[in-house]
Write a protein that holds these residues in place. Sequence first.
Motif, PDB file in Angstrom:
ATOM      1  N   GLU A 225      14.502  55.719 -26.097  1.00  0.00           N
ATOM      2  CA  GLU A 225      15.213  56.719 -26.895  1.00  0.00           C
ATOM      3  C   GLU A 225      14.956  56.516 -28.386  1.00  0.00           C
ATOM      4  N   SER A 228      11.581  57.828 -29.176  1.00  0.00           N
ATOM      5  CA  SER A 228      11.553  59.298 -29.240  1.00  0.00           C
ATOM      6  C   SER A 228      12.175  59.797 -30.540  1.00  0.00           C
ATOM      7  N   SER A 231       9.642  59.163 -33.323  1.00  0.00           N
ATOM      8  CA  SER A 231       8.560  60.144 -33.191  1.00  0.00           C
ATOM      9  C   SER A 231       9.002  61.504 -33.718  1.00  0.00           C
TER      10      SER A 231
END
Length: 297
Positions: A225, A228, A231
């Motif tokens: 998580e 992500s 990113s």
Amino acid sequence: MKIVLGIPDGRLPIWELGVPLMINQLTWEKIPWENETWVDSGGYQIMMRRMDVNLETVYKKYTYLNAKVFMSLDRPVPPCSPVPRENFQNFEFLYHKLEDRDIVPVIHAYNRESLMESIDFYKSYGVKKIAYGGIVPPTMGQRGSRDLVRKIYKVIRKHLSSTWIHVLGAGSPYMRTIFYDANSVDTSTYRIKAIHGMVIIPGKGERYVGERKIVWRVKRASQEELDSLLSFLEKTSFPFRVDLSHWKQRSLINAWVLIKSSYSSKRQEVEPEMNLSEMEDEIGEQCDKLSNSLLSA
């Protein structure tokens, strides 16, 4: 849906994100940024703190604050209460005295009679915006109340289909899925979550990244998580330094995720369709049940 971020003080340079901001007229004397700014009357704080703030004081503040939208001074009430008459009177006063200002009336989760009266009253003024308030956070944590305030919102939405509807305090990812067809929402959740050690993961909700042992209902962020999130921040060109260890940096990250993420809802697909008359009858029945339960308690 427009996201308006609440800003209680100047410690966090949230204005640098270039997003609409909402201030409380009780705590701000001037607006030092160029961002689109909304002004909350502070009605909830005035009520909770039993403050001696009159309508004339609010009027004077509204005359010199250089903002785009101004909330009418209202008195919040619990779900299924009658509308306080001063809410109508305050709106009329501000509306007529501040003709060059966008004064937005607030409709709360009133009982059926007061709800319909409020809708008719504000429609008669041809207002372009109406706010739905006093519904979060306490009422949304109770199953019966949650269903009721959603139905009341739907009735307002159907009666005022061409009016801009703003839902006060409903800017969190979860609340945005409930009021998915609102025109705008506001929130301070980005800051509150950050202070308690949480960041908002796109598409997932809040996750804890602090060092303390978790003692409330929130998941600790997994490495996947966090990856992500990083990113997402990189892809969307997050303009600040990424630092999950300090509440200010977490706040900026949370604000960025809120304004750059979209949250879809399947509620339109799974909720049984009710016509307007049925929803109004349901509100009346649920308010009667709530009143009877309070009397027997």
